[in-house]
Enzyme design. Structure first.
Site, PDB file in Angstrom:
ATOM      1  N   GLU A 239     -32.963   4.810 -25.584  1.00  0.00           N
ATOM      2  CA  GLU A 239     -33.078   5.909 -26.557  1.00  0.00           C
ATOM      3  C   GLU A 239     -31.765   6.656 -26.498  1.00  0.00           C
ATOM      4  O   GLU A 239     -31.524   7.406 -25.550  1.00  0.00           O
ATOM      5  CB  GLU A 239     -34.235   6.842 -26.177  1.00  0.00           C
ATOM      6  CG  GLU A 239     -35.611   6.209 -26.180  1.00  0.00           C
ATOM      7  CD  GLU A 239     -36.122   5.927 -27.578  1.00  0.00           C
ATOM      8  OE1 GLU A 239     -35.476   6.346 -28.565  1.00  0.00           O
ATOM      9  OE2 GLU A 239     -37.175   5.287 -27.694  1.00  0.00           O
ATOM     10  N   CYS A 273     -32.040  15.268 -29.586  1.00  0.00           N
ATOM     11  CA  CYS A 273     -31.661  13.957 -30.134  1.00  0.00           C
ATOM     12  C   CYS A 273     -32.189  13.864 -31.549  1.00  0.00           C
ATOM     13  O   CYS A 273     -31.434  13.709 -32.501  1.00  0.00           O
ATOM     14  CB  CYS A 273     -32.213  12.856 -29.254  1.00  0.00           C
ATOM     15  SG  CYS A 273     -33.960  12.997 -28.943  1.00  0.00           S
ATOM     16  N   GLU A 374     -21.805  12.495 -32.938  1.00  0.00           N
ATOM     17  CA  GLU A 374     -23.007  13.284 -32.696  1.00  0.00           C
ATOM     18  C   GLU A 374     -22.588  14.723 -32.329  1.00  0.00           C
ATOM     19  O   GLU A 374     -21.716  14.910 -31.487  1.00  0.00           O
ATOM     20  CB  GLU A 374     -23.781  12.666 -31.530  1.00  0.00           C
ATOM     21  CG  GLU A 374     -24.974  13.490 -31.098  1.00  0.00           C
ATOM     22  CD  GLU A 374     -25.806  12.818 -30.007  1.00  0.00           C
ATOM     23  OE1 GLU A 374     -25.229  12.236 -29.078  1.00  0.00           O
ATOM     24  OE2 GLU A 374     -27.041  12.886 -30.116  1.00  0.00           O
TER      25      GLU A 374
HETATM   26  P1  NAD Z   1     -25.833  10.733 -20.481  1.00  0.00           P
HETATM   27  O1  NAD Z   1     -25.805   9.417 -21.152  1.00  0.00           O
HETATM   28  O2  NAD Z   1     -24.562  11.275 -19.943  1.00  0.00           O
HETATM   29  O3  NAD Z   1     -26.840  10.709 -19.245  1.00  0.00           O
HETATM   30  C1  NAD Z   1     -28.201  10.339 -19.375  1.00  0.00           C
HETATM   31  C2  NAD Z   1     -28.726   9.891 -18.020  1.00  0.00           C
HETATM   32  O4  NAD Z   1     -28.093   8.650 -17.679  1.00  0.00           O
HETATM   33  C3  NAD Z   1     -28.401  10.846 -16.863  1.00  0.00           C
HETATM   34  O5  NAD Z   1     -29.487  10.871 -15.970  1.00  0.00           O
HETATM   35  C4  NAD Z   1     -27.191  10.199 -16.221  1.00  0.00           C
HETATM   36  O6  NAD Z   1     -27.020  10.540 -14.872  1.00  0.00           O
HETATM   37  C5  NAD Z   1     -27.516   8.727 -16.380  1.00  0.00           C
HETATM   38  N1  NAD Z   1     -26.357   7.832 -16.362  1.00  0.00           N
HETATM   39  C6  NAD Z   1     -25.098   8.098 -16.771  1.00  0.00           C
HETATM   40  N2  NAD Z   1     -24.321   6.995 -16.632  1.00  0.00           N
HETATM   41  C7  NAD Z   1     -25.116   6.023 -16.127  1.00  0.00           C
HETATM   42  C8  NAD Z   1     -24.901   4.644 -15.777  1.00  0.00           C
HETATM   43  N3  NAD Z   1     -23.724   4.067 -15.915  1.00  0.00           N
HETATM   44  N4  NAD Z   1     -25.958   3.941 -15.305  1.00  0.00           N
HETATM   45  C9  NAD Z   1     -27.174   4.515 -15.192  1.00  0.00           C
HETATM   46  N5  NAD Z   1     -27.429   5.800 -15.498  1.00  0.00           N
HETATM   47  C10 NAD Z   1     -26.423   6.546 -15.959  1.00  0.00           C
HETATM   48  O7  NAD Z   1     -26.515  11.705 -21.528  1.00  0.00           O
HETATM   49  P2  NAD Z   1     -26.690  13.271 -21.450  1.00  0.00           P
HETATM   50  O8  NAD Z   1     -25.380  13.917 -21.735  1.00  0.00           O
HETATM   51  O9  NAD Z   1     -27.399  13.618 -20.183  1.00  0.00           O
HETATM   52  O10 NAD Z   1     -27.707  13.524 -22.675  1.00  0.00           O
HETATM   53  C11 NAD Z   1     -27.299  13.694 -23.975  1.00  0.00           C
HETATM   54  C12 NAD Z   1     -27.386  12.414 -24.761  1.00  0.00           C
HETATM   55  O11 NAD Z   1     -28.704  11.907 -24.733  1.00  0.00           O
HETATM   56  C13 NAD Z   1     -27.073  12.618 -26.238  1.00  0.00           C
HETATM   57  O12 NAD Z   1     -26.276  11.566 -26.711  1.00  0.00           O
HETATM   58  C14 NAD Z   1     -28.452  12.564 -26.894  1.00  0.00           C
HETATM   59  O13 NAD Z   1     -28.473  12.212 -28.243  1.00  0.00           O
HETATM   60  C15 NAD Z   1     -29.128  11.565 -26.059  1.00  0.00           C
HETATM   61  N6  NAD Z   1     -30.567  11.717 -26.213  1.00  0.00           N
HETATM   62  C16 NAD Z   1     -31.254  10.745 -26.881  1.00  0.00           C
HETATM   63  C17 NAD Z   1     -32.618  10.869 -27.061  1.00  0.00           C
HETATM   64  C18 NAD Z   1     -33.421   9.807 -27.757  1.00  0.00           C
HETATM   65  O14 NAD Z   1     -34.622   9.821 -27.606  1.00  0.00           O
HETATM   66  N7  NAD Z   1     -32.816   8.895 -28.479  1.00  0.00           N
HETATM   67  C19 NAD Z   1     -33.274  11.988 -26.551  1.00  0.00           C
HETATM   68  C20 NAD Z   1     -32.536  12.967 -25.899  1.00  0.00           C
HETATM   69  C21 NAD Z   1     -31.174  12.816 -25.720  1.00  0.00           C
END
Ligand code: NAD
Length: 471
Positions: A239, A273, A374
Site C-alpha cells: 500500500e 494516503c 505526492e
Molecule cells: P516509509 O516508506 O518511509 O516507511 C514506511 C515503513 O517502512 C516504516 O515503518 C519504515 O521504517 C519501513 N521501511 C523503510 N524502508 C524499509 C525497507 N527498506 N525495508 C523494510 N521496511 C522499510 O513511509 P512513511 O514516510 O513512514 O509514510 C508515508 C508514506 O506512506 C507516503 O508515501 C504515503 O502515501 C504512504 N501511505 C500509503 C498508504 C496506503 O494505504 N496506500 C497509507 C498510508 C501511507
C-alpha cells in the site's frame, strides 16, 4: 522506558541501543524505546512460528471469540491510548480517538470472518482447502499508526496466522498499547509480536521464517521491499503513495464538495494516503468552490493536538514539513497564486513544533512538483478545467493510482469517471472514507494487494488442492 513485545517477554533490543520518541508539537521527549535489529526480528519470528502451531489449529469459532473479547478490552482503553497517539504523532485528540476506536473495530470486523473460510468441493475426487499462510510481517508508517497496523494484523490473525509487527520508528507507543490491550483481553502471547527500530523493517523482509509481508509506506520503500522479498519469494502486499485527484463539475453540490475536499486534504494535517491531493474544478463551479474552501481552511486552527481548540495538529517531522514547503515554493516560483495559507502560523505556541498553515494554491502550472509528486501535507493545488474530458486526462496523468473522487449531479458523467479514473477507489459525491467492507488498495505505482474486506482476509490464506484416491 517502552519495550518490545516478543512472546511473553517485554524486552529491550539485543544490542541494548535505544532512541527517543519526540512530540512533534513541542519537541519534548515522550519516551525512550529500544532500537531493535535483525537479532530481535529473529527472536520475534521464532516466537511467531511457535505460536502459529497452536493459533492456526485452534477451532475457528474459538479464534473468533478470543478476538472479539480482546477487541472489546482494547476498545475500553481508547481514552488511555488516544493521548499517547497524539503525543507521538501530533494529530488532534479527536483524530486519535477515532483512530484508536478504528483499531478495535477492525479486529472485531475480521474476527467475524474467522470461521467463514470456505474451500471448494470441485468434483467427486478433488477439493480445495484454504489454510493460513504462517508468520506474516506487517510494516507500518507513522501517519495512521493504529489504522494501518490493524489493517494487517486483523485479517492475518483472524485467518490463523501469527505476526511480527513493526511500527514506524517515530510512532511505536500507541501501537504497543493496543497490542498490550489485546493480550490483556485474551490474545495469546506470541500471536502478535512487536519489534521496534528502523533496522527491523529490512530484517523482517529478509527473514526466511516470514512468509508474507504487508507494507504501507512510500513508493520507493515499496520497490525496495519487493526486491528484497524476492530473495525468499515472500508474498507481498504494498500500500504505497498516492496523489488522489478530485474532479468537481459545474453541476456539483458545492457545499458537499467543499466539506469533502477540506476533510480530504486537511484531516490528519494532510498526512493521508487516501485523500484529495489534486483538485480539478470546472469553470462554472470554480469561484463558488474556492470561496467555500477558503472559508473552511480559515476555521482550521493549527495547534498542539492535546489542546481542545486545535483543529489541525503539527506535521509529524521537520523533514516532512520541509518537503511540503519546498513543493509549495516550487509552485509559487512557477507562478502559482497563494489563495490561503502558504506559510507557518505565527505565535510563541508554534515555536517548538512542526506547524504549517492549511494552504490552497490556484493557477498551479503544469509540471509543478505538486502535480507530479505526492504532497504529504496540508497543501492543495487547484486547476480550472473546461470539461470532464480534460479533468479525466489530468487526473490520470500520474504514476499513482490510489484514490480518486468526482462531484457531479450527472449520473452519466459520474459513471464515466468511475470507469475511467485509474485508481483503486473512486468516491462519487462522497467524503473520502475507506469502509471496512470494501477492498482497498492501489493500482499503478500505488501498489497492489488489498486491505479491508473479505478480499484482504483471503489474501492471508492460501489454497491447497486435495485429491482423495479410491481405497
Ligand atoms: P516509509 O516508506 O518511509 O516507511 C514506511 C515503513 O517502512 C516504516 O515503518 C519504515 O521504517 C519501513 N521501511 C523503510 N524502508 C524499509 C525497507 N527498506 N525495508 C523494510 N521496511 C522499510 O513511509 P512513511 O514516510 O513512514 O509514510 C508515508 C508514506 O506512506 C507516503 O508515501 C504515503 O502515501 C504512504 N501511505 C500509503 C498508504 C496506503 O494505504 N496506500 C497509507 C498510508 C501511507
Amino acid at each position: 522506558m517502552a519495550t518490545m513485545i516478543i512472546e511473553g517477554d517485554r524486552t529491550k533490543a539485543a544490542s541494548g541501543k535505544t532512541y527517543e520518541v519526540r512530540n512533534p508539537a513541542t519537541g519534548e521527549v515522550v519516551d525512550e524505546v529500544p532500537a531493535g535489529g535483525p537479532a530481535d526480528v529473529d527472536k520475534a519470528a521464532q516466537a511467531a512460528a511457535k505460536a502459529f502451531t497452536t493459533w492456526s489449529k485452534l477451532p475457528a469459532n474459538q479464534r473468533r471469540e478470543i478476538l472479539h473479547k480482546a477487541a472489546q478490552h482494547m476498545l475500553s482503553k481508547v481514552e488511555e491510548i488516544a493521548p499517547v497517539l497524539t503525543k507521538e504523532q501530533g494529530k488532534t485528540l479527536l483524530e486519535s480517538r477515532l483512530e484508536a476506536r478504528r483499531f478495535g473495530e477492525n479486529i472485531a470486523w475480521f474476527a467475524d470472518l474467522a470461521d467463514k473460510i470456505h474451500g471448494q468441493d470441485l468434483t467427486t475426487y478433488g477439493l480445495v482447502i484454504r489454510k493460513p499462510i504462517g508468520v506474516c510481517g506487517a510494516i507500518v508508517p507513522w501517519n495512521f499508526p493504529l489504522t494501518l497496523a490493524a489493517n494487517k494484523v486483523a485479517p492475518a490473525i483472524a485467518a490463523g496466522n501469527t505476526v511480527v509487527l513493526k511500527p514506524a520508528s517515530t510512532t511505536p507507543l500507541a501501537t504497543l498499547a493496543c497490542i498490550e490491550a489485546l493480550i490483556e483481553g485474551g490474545l495469546p502471547e506470541g500471536v502478535v509480536n512487536v519489534v521496534l527500530g528502523q533496522a527491523t523493517g529490512e530484517a523482517i523482509v529478509g527473514h526466511p521464517l516470514i512468509r508474507k509481508v504487508a507494507l504501507t509506506g512510500s513508493t520507493p520503500t515499496g520497490k525496495r521491499v519487493m526486491a528484497k522479498a524476492s530473495e525468499t519469494l515472500k508474498k507481498v502486499t504494498l500500500e504505497l503513495g498516492g496523489s488522489d485527484p478530485c474532479i468537481v463539475l459545474d453541476d456539483a453540490d458545492l457545499e458537499g464538495a467543499a466539506r469533502a475536499i477540506s476533510v480530504g486534504r486537511f484531516f490528519n494535517c494532510g498526512q493521508q494516503c487516501l485523500s484529495t491531493k489534486r483538485l480539478y474544478v470546472q469553470e462554472g463551479a470554480y469561484d463558488g468552490l474556492m470561496e467555500k474552501l477558503v472559508a473552511r481552511a480559515a476555521k482550521l486552527k493549527p495547534g498542539n493536538g492535546l489542546d481542545k481548540d486545535s483543529r489541525m495538529g503539527p506535521m509529524h517531522t521537520e523533514t516532512q514539513r520541509a518537503e511540503v514547503e519546498a513543493q509549495v515554493k516550487d509552485a509559487v516560483d512557477r507562478g502559482a497564486k497563494v489563495v490561503y495559507g502558504g506559510g507557518r502560523p505565527k505565535g510563541s505556541e508554534y515555536e517548538h513544533g512542526w506547524f504549517i498553515e492549511p494552504t490552497i494554491l490556484a493557477d498551479v502550472p503544469d509540471g509543478a512538483r505538486m502535480w507530479t509528486e505526492e504532497v504529504f501535507g496540508p497543501a492543495l493545488p487547484v486547476r480550472k478545467i473546461k470539461d470532464l474530458d480534460e479533468g479525466l486526462r489530468l487526473a490520470n496523468d500520474t504514476q499513482f493510482g490510489l484514490g480518486s473522487s468526482i462531484w457531479t449531479a450527472n449520473m452519466a458523467a459520474a459513471h464515466r469517471a468511475v470507469q475511467e479514473l485509474e485508481a483503486g477507489y473512486t468516491w462519487v459525491n462522497s467524503i473520502v472514507i475507506a469502509h471496512d467492507e470494501l477492498p482497498f488498495g492501489g493500482t499503478k505505482q500505488s501498489g497492489f494487494g488489498k486491505e479491508h474486506g473479505v478480499e484482504a482476509f483471503m489474501q492471508y490464506t492460501e489454497e491447497k488442492s486435495v485429491v482423495y484416491g479410491g481405497v
